[in-house]
Design a protein around this motif. Structure first.
Motif, PDB file in Angstrom:
ATOM      1  N   CYS A 150      34.177  -1.803  91.352  1.00  0.00           N
ATOM      2  CA  CYS A 150      33.755  -2.568  92.535  1.00  0.00           C
ATOM      3  C   CYS A 150      34.565  -2.116  93.745  1.00  0.00           C
ATOM      4  N   GLU A 197      38.768   1.956 100.162  1.00  0.00           N
ATOM      5  CA  GLU A 197      38.762   0.576 100.660  1.00  0.00           C
ATOM      6  C   GLU A 197      39.651   0.439 101.898  1.00  0.00           C
ATOM      7  N   ALA A 208      51.664  -5.550  79.486  1.00  0.00           N
ATOM      8  CA  ALA A 208      50.330  -5.817  80.051  1.00  0.00           C
ATOM      9  C   ALA A 208      50.291  -5.384  81.508  1.00  0.00           C
ATOM     10  N   ALA A 230      41.231  -5.332  86.709  1.00  0.00           N
ATOM     11  CA  ALA A 230      40.192  -5.464  85.683  1.00  0.00           C
ATOM     12  C   ALA A 230      40.761  -5.215  84.290  1.00  0.00           C
ATOM     13  N   ILE A 240      58.012 -11.163  82.502  1.00  0.00           N
ATOM     14  CA  ILE A 240      58.544 -10.456  83.669  1.00  0.00           C
ATOM     15  C   ILE A 240      57.373 -10.041  84.547  1.00  0.00           C
ATOM     16  N   TYR A 269      48.911 -10.540  88.505  1.00  0.00           N
ATOM     17  CA  TYR A 269      47.745 -10.991  87.726  1.00  0.00           C
ATOM     18  C   TYR A 269      48.087 -11.091  86.234  1.00  0.00           C
ATOM     19  N   ALA A 291      44.188  -5.397  83.675  1.00  0.00           N
ATOM     20  CA  ALA A 291      45.412  -6.201  83.501  1.00  0.00           C
ATOM     21  C   ALA A 291      45.100  -7.584  82.906  1.00  0.00           C
ATOM     22  N   MET A 346      45.123   1.878  85.867  1.00  0.00           N
ATOM     23  CA  MET A 346      45.695   0.655  86.410  1.00  0.00           C
ATOM     24  C   MET A 346      44.596  -0.123  87.120  1.00  0.00           C
ATOM     25  N   GLY A 347      44.603  -1.413  86.987  1.00  0.00           N
ATOM     26  CA  GLY A 347      43.582  -2.215  87.654  1.00  0.00           C
ATOM     27  C   GLY A 347      43.718  -3.659  87.249  1.00  0.00           C
ATOM     28  N   ALA A 393      55.364  -7.346  82.445  1.00  0.00           N
ATOM     29  CA  ALA A 393      54.239  -7.174  83.379  1.00  0.00           C
ATOM     30  C   ALA A 393      54.718  -7.041  84.830  1.00  0.00           C
ATOM     31  N   ASN A 397      59.898 -13.540  88.880  1.00  0.00           N
ATOM     32  CA  ASN A 397      59.213 -12.765  89.925  1.00  0.00           C
ATOM     33  C   ASN A 397      60.082 -12.777  91.182  1.00  0.00           C
ATOM     34  N   ALA A 417      50.175  -0.878  99.073  1.00  0.00           N
ATOM     35  CA  ALA A 417      50.472  -1.154  97.666  1.00  0.00           C
ATOM     36  C   ALA A 417      51.174  -2.482  97.444  1.00  0.00           C
ATOM     37  N   LEU A 455      45.081  -6.467  99.584  1.00  0.00           N
ATOM     38  CA  LEU A 455      46.111  -6.048 100.541  1.00  0.00           C
ATOM     39  C   LEU A 455      45.561  -5.148 101.643  1.00  0.00           C
ATOM     40  N   PHE A 498      49.627   4.790  92.381  1.00  0.00           N
ATOM     41  CA  PHE A 498      50.715   3.826  92.281  1.00  0.00           C
ATOM     42  C   PHE A 498      51.747   4.352  91.286  1.00  0.00           C
TER      43      PHE A 498
HETATM   44  C1  LIG Z   1      44.740  -2.534  98.140  1.00  0.00           C
HETATM   45  C2  LIG Z   1      44.498  -2.615  96.657  1.00  0.00           C
HETATM   46  C3  LIG Z   1      43.201  -2.854  96.194  1.00  0.00           C
HETATM   47  C4  LIG Z   1      42.966  -2.934  94.820  1.00  0.00           C
HETATM   48  N1  LIG Z   1      41.703  -3.181  94.379  1.00  0.00           N
HETATM   49  C5  LIG Z   1      41.478  -3.301  93.055  1.00  0.00           C
HETATM   50  C6  LIG Z   1      40.173  -3.600  92.572  1.00  0.00           C
HETATM   51  O1  LIG Z   1      39.223  -3.744  93.347  1.00  0.00           O
HETATM   52  N2  LIG Z   1      39.995  -3.720  91.235  1.00  0.00           N
HETATM   53  C7  LIG Z   1      41.036  -3.568  90.353  1.00  0.00           C
HETATM   54  O2  LIG Z   1      40.818  -3.685  89.136  1.00  0.00           O
HETATM   55  N3  LIG Z   1      42.280  -3.281  90.772  1.00  0.00           N
HETATM   56  C8  LIG Z   1      42.524  -3.140  92.102  1.00  0.00           C
HETATM   57  N4  LIG Z   1      43.785  -2.857  92.538  1.00  0.00           N
HETATM   58  C9  LIG Z   1      44.855  -2.672  91.558  1.00  0.00           C
HETATM   59  C10 LIG Z   1      45.420  -4.024  91.136  1.00  0.00           C
HETATM   60  O3  LIG Z   1      45.898  -4.723  92.251  1.00  0.00           O
HETATM   61  C11 LIG Z   1      46.561  -3.821  90.144  1.00  0.00           C
HETATM   62  O4  LIG Z   1      46.108  -3.013  89.090  1.00  0.00           O
HETATM   63  C12 LIG Z   1      47.010  -5.172  89.623  1.00  0.00           C
HETATM   64  O5  LIG Z   1      47.658  -5.865  90.670  1.00  0.00           O
HETATM   65  C13 LIG Z   1      47.922  -5.034  88.413  1.00  0.00           C
HETATM   66  O6  LIG Z   1      48.338  -6.305  88.031  1.00  0.00           O
HETATM   67  P1  LIG Z   1      49.799  -6.501  87.401  1.00  0.00           P
HETATM   68  O7  LIG Z   1      49.940  -7.941  87.120  1.00  0.00           O
HETATM   69  O8  LIG Z   1      50.018  -5.523  86.313  1.00  0.00           O
HETATM   70  O9  LIG Z   1      50.812  -6.063  88.562  1.00  0.00           O
HETATM   71  P2  LIG Z   1      51.053  -6.658  90.007  1.00  0.00           P
HETATM   72  O10 LIG Z   1      49.879  -7.352  90.523  1.00  0.00           O
HETATM   73  O11 LIG Z   1      51.608  -5.497  90.756  1.00  0.00           O
HETATM   74  O12 LIG Z   1      52.177  -7.742  89.795  1.00  0.00           O
HETATM   75  C14 LIG Z   1      53.465  -7.390  89.327  1.00  0.00           C
HETATM   76  C15 LIG Z   1      54.448  -8.450  89.769  1.00  0.00           C
HETATM   77  O13 LIG Z   1      55.709  -8.163  89.166  1.00  0.00           O
HETATM   78  C16 LIG Z   1      56.726  -8.253  90.137  1.00  0.00           C
HETATM   79  N5  LIG Z   1      57.863  -7.416  89.728  1.00  0.00           N
HETATM   80  C17 LIG Z   1      58.051  -6.093  89.911  1.00  0.00           C
HETATM   81  N6  LIG Z   1      59.223  -5.721  89.412  1.00  0.00           N
HETATM   82  C18 LIG Z   1      59.799  -6.819  88.885  1.00  0.00           C
HETATM   83  C19 LIG Z   1      61.024  -7.069  88.230  1.00  0.00           C
HETATM   84  N7  LIG Z   1      61.908  -6.109  87.982  1.00  0.00           N
HETATM   85  N8  LIG Z   1      61.311  -8.336  87.829  1.00  0.00           N
HETATM   86  C20 LIG Z   1      60.429  -9.346  88.053  1.00  0.00           C
HETATM   87  N9  LIG Z   1      59.241  -9.159  88.668  1.00  0.00           N
HETATM   88  C21 LIG Z   1      58.935  -7.909  89.077  1.00  0.00           C
HETATM   89  C22 LIG Z   1      56.044  -7.785  91.409  1.00  0.00           C
HETATM   90  O14 LIG Z   1      56.753  -8.215  92.560  1.00  0.00           O
HETATM   91  C23 LIG Z   1      54.668  -8.450  91.278  1.00  0.00           C
HETATM   92  O15 LIG Z   1      54.695  -9.760  91.761  1.00  0.00           O
HETATM   93  C24 LIG Z   1      44.043  -2.765  93.908  1.00  0.00           C
HETATM   94  C25 LIG Z   1      45.344  -2.535  94.382  1.00  0.00           C
HETATM   95  C26 LIG Z   1      45.578  -2.461  95.738  1.00  0.00           C
HETATM   96  C27 LIG Z   1      46.981  -2.226  96.234  1.00  0.00           C
END
Ligand SMILES: Cc1cc2nc3c(=O)[nH]c(=O)nc-3n(C[C@H](O)[C@H](O)[C@H](O)COP(=O)(O)OP(=O)(O)OC[C@H]3O[C@@H](n4cnc5c(N)ncnc54)[C@H](O)[C@@H]3O)c2cc1C
Length: 441
Positions: A360, A175, A307, A326, A3, A7, A328, A323-324, A122, A33, A143, A44, A271
């Motif tokens: 970073c 940022e 995750a 890095a 799910i 990343y 994830a 959260m990050g 995820a 997704n 976000a 973003l 977040f």
């Molecule tokens: C502007 C910005 C800058 C950032 N810079 C950094 C950085 O420099 N270093 C760093 O480590 N982190 C950074 N982050 C944080 C990083 O982006 C997140 O921690 C990371 O995206 C988490 O990855 P994830 O896969 O857990 O979630 P996400 O990347 O949020 O992906 C989750 C996915 O699940 C989907 N989803 C949600 N709900 C459902 C559902 N019910 N069913 C199916 N799919 C669903 C979403 O649409 C999305 O596509 C930044 C965040 C932002 C917003």
């Protein structure tokens, strides 16, 4: 079943499919997704500032490993039945409704129930407008992609000399403020935060961020609490003492709640994890993140791994990892290896361990800060700054996609599913729809 196509989800799905093929474990992997596109969330703030995003289609990313993409939103996890209810979106929804006739083109027709033997949870995190009252109605964010695009359009339409207030003092807020200030020099940008800007950085790192923000014309208002957002800006009050105004000098010292006029307010103070685990009755901690044990499994459901932002993996002190991206990606790799081990009937890998190395931060396109931290994310007085910092940060952003491509392209020696042995656990129990066996790698 995975799910979330961020990343963590994409990395986990590709790695499960690739490793299972190498191990000749026949497995069908599906990823759910809501969008057919992969969103580079860590860029973003760049998108909001007007930079064009790379178009990354999930179907192409996942296709190399024959992972099935289900475009839709998981609405409920039925953990007892090991099934996920998915509300289909876009073309999948149209096709499902069409297949069932126009009269059935309702919610039920657009819903698909998918069984799983192993689930990687995820779905990430989203904006948290509730952090400041009025935020939902009057504030923007970086976000998610839709919010970042809305912010970009509002920034482009803003009057010269208008004020943008960014609420937050952490890495994302810094940022966002820097990127906006650099891309829209005609606007006045202010950073409003409780505590200090870059609280988690070393003295040197904080001093560099302060200097870079000053050079970009960003005003910082520290130790200041934003208590409300409305159509005219913010209400702010000093937190535990006098507010400190610095930088371009556009901001007066804050007294007991007073108005801080702004044309645009950007909330970047945290977040909110996806609510799906809690609404599905799974145990959650830390504001709704899926509770997981040291092996990243949901305590009562060892067939569910968490995750990324949506799950609360613990650090060495027992606190949820921040959260990050890095954090994830390594969690996704661990969860994937665990899933394959479980499906192959192997012993699980040793508990998940994570050590931080750097933070970073981009400060526009020409400046960056690479802050060394100890394994527990505490800053040490070593940092790269300036253009070198910006360059390293850019490499780190590219690395996140390269890591996914690595999982996508890593050679595997597996045979076809037809040649592979049967898995040790039945893959055909349950009353939901089976994933097509042709999707097995
Ligand atoms: C502007 C910005 C800058 C950032 N810079 C950094 C950085 O420099 N270093 C760093 O480590 N982190 C950074 N982050 C944080 C990083 O982006 C997140 O921690 C990371 O995206 C988490 O990855 P994830 O896969 O857990 O979630 P996400 O990347 O949020 O992906 C989750 C996915 O699940 C989907 N989803 C949600 N709900 C459902 C559902 N019910 N069913 C199916 N799919 C669903 C979403 O649409 C999305 O596509 C930044 C965040 C932002 C917003």
């Amino acid at each position: 079943m995975v799910i979330g196509g961020g990343y963590a989800g994409v990395a986990a799905a590709l790695r499960i499919a690739g490793k299972a093929a190498r191990r000749r474990v026949p497995v069908s992997v599906a990823l759910v997704n809501p969008s057919p596109l992969f969103v580079e969330r860590i860029r973003l703030h760049e998108l909001a500032a007007g930079r064009a995003p790379r178009r990354l289609e999930l179907a192409r990313l996942l296709g190399a490993r024959r992972v099935e993409l289900v475009v839709g939103r998981a609405r409920r996890i039925d953990a007892a039945a090991r099934a996920v209810e998915v509300e289909l979106a876009g073309e999948e929804a149209a096709l499902a409704a069409d297949a069932q006739g126009a009269a059935a083109a309702d919610a039920a027709a657009r819903t698909r129930r998918l069984d799983y033997d192993a689930l990687v949870y995820a779905p990430g995190s989203a904006a948290a407008p509730e952090i400041v009252p009025g935020g939902g109605e009057h504030a923007l964010s970086v976000a998610d992609a839709a919010s970042a695009l809305a912010l970009r359009d509002r920034l482009r339409a803003a009057r010269p000399g208008g004020t943008v207030a960014v609420v937050g003092g952490g890495l994302t807020a810094i940022e966002a403020a820097a990127e906006i200030a650099e891309a829209f020099p005609a606007l006045r940008v202010a950073l409003v935060t409780r505590g200090r800007v870059g609280e988690g950085l070393s003295e040197r790192g904080r001093a560099y961020v302060a200097r870079a923000l000053r050079e970009l014309g960003v005003t910082t208002l520290e130790r200041t609490r934003a208590s409300r957002v409305d159509a005219h800006g913010l209400l702010v009050a000093p937190e535990g003492g006098e507010a400190a105004a610095r930088g371009a000098g556009a901001v007066e010292r804050a007294a007991s709640p007073e108005r801080f006029a702004a044309d645009l307010v950007v909330l970047a103070a945290g977040f909110r994890p996806a609510a799906l685990a809690g609404s599905s009755g799974l145990a959650t901690v830390a504001g709704g993140r899926l509770a997981v044990d040291r092996r990243l499994r949901a305590p009562a459901h060892p067939e569910i791994w968490g995750a990324g932002d949506a799950a609360a993996a613990l650090d060495g002190d027992g606190a949820p990892l921040r959260m990050g991206c890095a954090t994830a990606l390594p969690q996704a790799a661990y969860a994937a290896d665990s899933v394959v081990a479980a499906l192959a009937g192997d012993a699980p890998p040793p508990p998940f361990r994570f050590a931080f190395a750097v933070q970073c931060i981009s400060l526009g396109r020409r400046r960056g800060l690479i802050q060394r931290v100890d394994p527990r994310d505490r800053p040490i007085e070593r940092a790269l700054t300036g253009r070198v910092g910006a360059w390293v940060k850019e490499l780190v952003c590219r690395y996140t996609i390269a890591a996914l491509r690595f999982e996508q392209l890593r050679p595997h020696r597996g045979g076809s599913p037809a040649q592979a042995p049967r898995p040790r656990r039945a893959l055909d129990a349950g009353d939901g729809e089976r994933l097509p066996s042709g999707a097995a790698t």
